[in-house]
Design a protein around this motif. Structure first.
Motif, mmCIF file in Angstrom:
data_model
loop_
_atom_site.group_PDB
_atom_site.id
_atom_site.type_symbol
_atom_site.label_atom_id
_atom_site.label_comp_id
_atom_site.label_asym_id
_atom_site.label_seq_id
_atom_site.Cartn_x
_atom_site.Cartn_y
_atom_site.Cartn_z
ATOM 1 N N MET A 1 0.826 -1.199 0.000
ATOM 2 C CA MET A 1 0.000 0.000 0.000
ATOM 3 C C MET A 1 0.867 1.259 0.000
ATOM 4 O O MET A 1 0.536 2.215 -0.677
ATOM 5 C CB MET A 1 -0.929 -0.054 1.218
ATOM 6 N N LYS A 2 1.977 1.230 0.766
ATOM 7 C CA LYS A 2 2.870 2.390 0.802
ATOM 8 C C LYS A 2 3.443 2.679 -0.576
ATOM 9 O O LYS A 2 3.561 3.835 -0.974
ATOM 10 C CB LYS A 2 4.023 2.137 1.775
ATOM 11 N N THR A 3 3.785 1.622 -1.279
ATOM 12 C CA THR A 3 4.358 1.787 -2.616
ATOM 13 C C THR A 3 3.353 2.444 -3.551
ATOM 14 O O THR A 3 3.709 3.321 -4.340
ATOM 15 C CB THR A 3 4.775 0.421 -3.181
ATOM 16 N N TYR A 4 2.112 2.046 -3.447
ATOM 17 C CA TYR A 4 1.064 2.636 -4.286
ATOM 18 C C TYR A 4 0.914 4.131 -3.997
ATOM 19 O O TYR A 4 0.798 4.935 -4.915
ATOM 20 C CB TYR A 4 -0.264 1.910 -4.065
ATOM 21 N N VAL A 5 0.932 4.494 -2.727
ATOM 22 C CA VAL A 5 0.781 5.905 -2.346
ATOM 23 C C VAL A 5 1.977 6.710 -2.845
ATOM 24 O O VAL A 5 1.814 7.802 -3.397
ATOM 25 C CB VAL A 5 0.619 6.041 -0.812
ATOM 26 N N ARG A 6 3.181 6.168 -2.682
ATOM 27 C CA ARG A 6 4.383 6.863 -3.154
ATOM 28 C C ARG A 6 4.353 7.037 -4.672
ATOM 29 O O ARG A 6 4.695 8.100 -5.194
ATOM 30 C CB ARG A 6 5.635 6.088 -2.755
ATOM 31 N N LEU A 7 3.962 5.975 -5.355
ATOM 32 C CA LEU A 7 3.868 6.048 -6.808
ATOM 33 C C LEU A 7 2.843 7.085 -7.242
ATOM 34 O O LEU A 7 3.094 7.876 -8.156
ATOM 35 C CB LEU A 7 3.506 4.677 -7.381
ATOM 36 N N SER A 8 1.725 7.117 -6.584
ATOM 37 C CA SER A 8 0.681 8.078 -6.912
ATOM 38 C C SER A 8 1.156 9.512 -6.698
ATOM 39 O O SER A 8 0.948 10.379 -7.546
ATOM 40 C CB SER A 8 -0.559 7.803 -6.058
ATOM 41 N N VAL A 9 1.818 9.760 -5.580
ATOM 42 C CA VAL A 9 2.322 11.103 -5.284
ATOM 43 C C VAL A 9 3.395 11.502 -6.293
ATOM 44 O O VAL A 9 3.408 12.630 -6.801
ATOM 45 C CB VAL A 9 2.863 11.167 -3.834
ATOM 46 N N THR A 10 4.278 10.566 -6.602
ATOM 47 C CA THR A 10 5.343 10.854 -7.571
ATOM 48 C C THR A 10 4.768 11.165 -8.946
ATOM 49 O O THR A 10 5.184 12.125 -9.606
ATOM 50 C CB THR A 10 6.304 9.651 -7.666
ATOM 51 N N LEU A 11 3.814 10.360 -9.378
ATOM 52 C CA LEU A 11 3.211 10.601 -10.684
ATOM 53 C C LEU A 11 2.459 11.929 -10.736
ATOM 54 O O LEU A 11 2.520 12.645 -11.730
ATOM 55 C CB LEU A 11 2.273 9.452 -11.044
ATOM 56 N N ARG A 12 1.769 12.247 -9.668
ATOM 57 C CA ARG A 12 1.037 13.528 -9.653
ATOM 58 C C ARG A 12 1.987 14.719 -9.687
ATOM 59 O O ARG A 12 1.740 15.694 -10.396
ATOM 60 C CB ARG A 12 0.150 13.608 -8.413
ATOM 61 N N SER A 13 3.084 14.644 -8.938
ATOM 62 C CA SER A 13 4.033 15.765 -8.944
ATOM 63 C C SER A 13 4.721 15.876 -10.304
ATOM 64 O O SER A 13 4.934 16.982 -10.813
ATOM 65 C CB SER A 13 5.065 15.611 -7.832
ATOM 66 N N HIS A 14 5.056 14.735 -10.896
ATOM 67 C CA HIS A 14 5.671 14.765 -12.225
ATOM 68 C C HIS A 14 4.685 15.313 -13.256
ATOM 69 O O HIS A 14 5.065 16.088 -14.128
ATOM 70 C CB HIS A 14 6.133 13.370 -12.625
ATOM 71 N N TRP A 15 3.431 14.911 -13.176
ATOM 72 C CA TRP A 15 2.417 15.405 -14.106
ATOM 73 C C TRP A 15 2.245 16.916 -13.963
ATOM 74 O O TRP A 15 2.079 17.620 -14.953
ATOM 75 C CB TRP A 15 1.097 14.677 -13.879
ATOM 76 N N ALA A 16 2.304 17.410 -12.736
ATOM 77 C CA ALA A 16 2.192 18.857 -12.519
ATOM 78 C C ALA A 16 3.363 19.588 -13.167
ATOM 79 O O ALA A 16 3.186 20.661 -13.770
ATOM 80 C CB ALA A 16 2.132 19.157 -11.029
ATOM 81 N N LYS A 17 4.560 19.019 -13.065
ATOM 82 C CA LYS A 17 5.726 19.638 -13.710
ATOM 83 C C LYS A 17 5.578 19.636 -15.226
ATOM 84 O O LYS A 17 5.908 20.626 -15.897
ATOM 85 C CB LYS A 17 6.999 18.890 -13.321
ATOM 86 N N VAL A 18 5.087 18.540 -15.768
ATOM 87 C CA VAL A 18 4.892 18.452 -17.217
ATOM 88 C C VAL A 18 3.870 19.480 -17.680
ATOM 89 O O VAL A 18 4.061 20.160 -18.687
ATOM 90 C CB VAL A 18 4.461 17.021 -17.619
ATOM 91 N N GLN A 19 2.789 19.605 -16.954
ATOM 92 C CA GLN A 19 1.748 20.586 -17.314
ATOM 93 C C GLN A 19 2.273 22.014 -17.231
ATOM 94 O O GLN A 19 1.959 22.851 -18.073
ATOM 95 C CB GLN A 19 0.519 20.407 -16.407
ATOM 96 N N ALA A 20 3.058 22.308 -16.193
ATOM 97 C CA ALA A 20 3.613 23.660 -16.043
ATOM 98 C C ALA A 20 4.552 23.973 -17.205
ATOM 99 O O ALA A 20 4.537 25.084 -17.744
ATOM 100 C CB ALA A 20 4.343 23.786 -14.713
ATOM 101 N N HIS A 21 5.360 23.000 -17.600
ATOM 102 C CA HIS A 21 6.275 23.217 -18.717
ATOM 103 C C HIS A 21 5.507 23.359 -20.028
ATOM 104 O O HIS A 21 5.878 24.152 -20.889
ATOM 105 C CB HIS A 21 7.274 22.070 -18.808
#
Length: 65
Positions: A1-21
Protein backbone atom coordinates in the motif's frame (compact mmCIF):
# COMPACT_ATOMS: atom_id res chain seq x y z
CA UNK A 1 0.00 0.00 0.00
CA UNK A 2 2.87 2.39 0.80
CA UNK A 3 4.36 1.79 -2.62
CA UNK A 4 1.06 2.64 -4.29
CA UNK A 5 0.78 5.90 -2.35
CA UNK A 6 4.38 6.86 -3.15
CA UNK A 7 3.87 6.05 -6.81
CA UNK A 8 0.68 8.08 -6.91
CA UNK A 9 2.32 11.10 -5.28
CA UNK A 10 5.34 10.85 -7.57
CA UNK A 11 3.21 10.60 -10.68
CA UNK A 12 1.04 13.53 -9.65
CA UNK A 13 4.03 15.76 -8.94
CA UNK A 14 5.67 14.77 -12.22
CA UNK A 15 2.42 15.40 -14.11
CA UNK A 16 2.19 18.86 -12.52
CA UNK A 17 5.73 19.64 -13.71
CA UNK A 18 4.89 18.45 -17.22
CA UNK A 19 1.75 20.59 -17.31
CA UNK A 20 3.61 23.66 -16.04
CA UNK A 21 6.27 23.22 -18.72
CA UNK A 22 3.66 22.66 -21.42
CA UNK A 23 1.93 25.93 -20.58
CA UNK A 24 5.09 28.00 -20.92
CA UNK A 25 6.40 26.17 -24.01
CA UNK A 26 3.62 26.45 -26.59
CA UNK A 27 5.70 27.43 -29.62
CA UNK A 28 4.56 26.78 -33.14
CA UNK A 29 6.40 24.44 -35.47
CA UNK A 30 8.82 26.49 -37.52
CA UNK A 31 8.80 26.43 -41.31
CA UNK A 32 12.33 25.01 -41.23
CA UNK A 33 11.13 21.97 -39.34
CA UNK A 34 8.37 21.41 -41.88
CA UNK A 35 10.83 21.72 -44.77
CA UNK A 36 13.19 19.20 -43.14
CA UNK A 37 10.35 16.71 -42.56
CA UNK A 38 9.05 17.05 -46.12
CA UNK A 39 12.56 16.57 -47.52
CA UNK A 40 13.15 13.51 -45.32
CA UNK A 41 9.86 11.89 -46.37
CA UNK A 42 10.47 12.69 -50.02
CA UNK A 43 13.99 11.26 -49.82
CA UNK A 44 12.73 8.09 -48.16
CA UNK A 45 10.06 7.66 -50.83
CA UNK A 46 12.62 8.24 -53.60
CA UNK A 47 14.96 5.62 -52.13
CA UNK A 48 12.13 3.13 -51.66
CA UNK A 49 10.94 3.74 -55.22
CA UNK A 50 14.43 3.28 -56.62
CA UNK A 51 14.86 0.02 -54.72
CA UNK A 52 11.49 -1.17 -56.02
CA UNK A 53 12.40 -0.36 -59.61
CA UNK A 54 15.79 -2.09 -59.36
CA UNK A 55 14.29 -5.19 -57.73
CA UNK A 56 11.53 -5.43 -60.31
CA UNK A 57 14.00 -4.93 -63.18
CA UNK A 58 16.45 -7.58 -61.98
CA UNK A 59 13.95 -9.91 -60.32
CA UNK A 60 14.66 -12.86 -62.63
CA UNK A 61 18.43 -12.46 -62.36
CA UNK A 62 18.38 -12.19 -58.55
CA UNK A 63 16.41 -15.40 -58.00
CA UNK A 64 19.53 -17.60 -58.29
CA UNK A 65 21.40 -15.81 -55.50
Amino acid sequence: MKTYVRLSVTLRSHWAKVQAHAVEDRGDISITTIIIWVAAVAGALAIAGTIGVVVSKYNGKLSGI
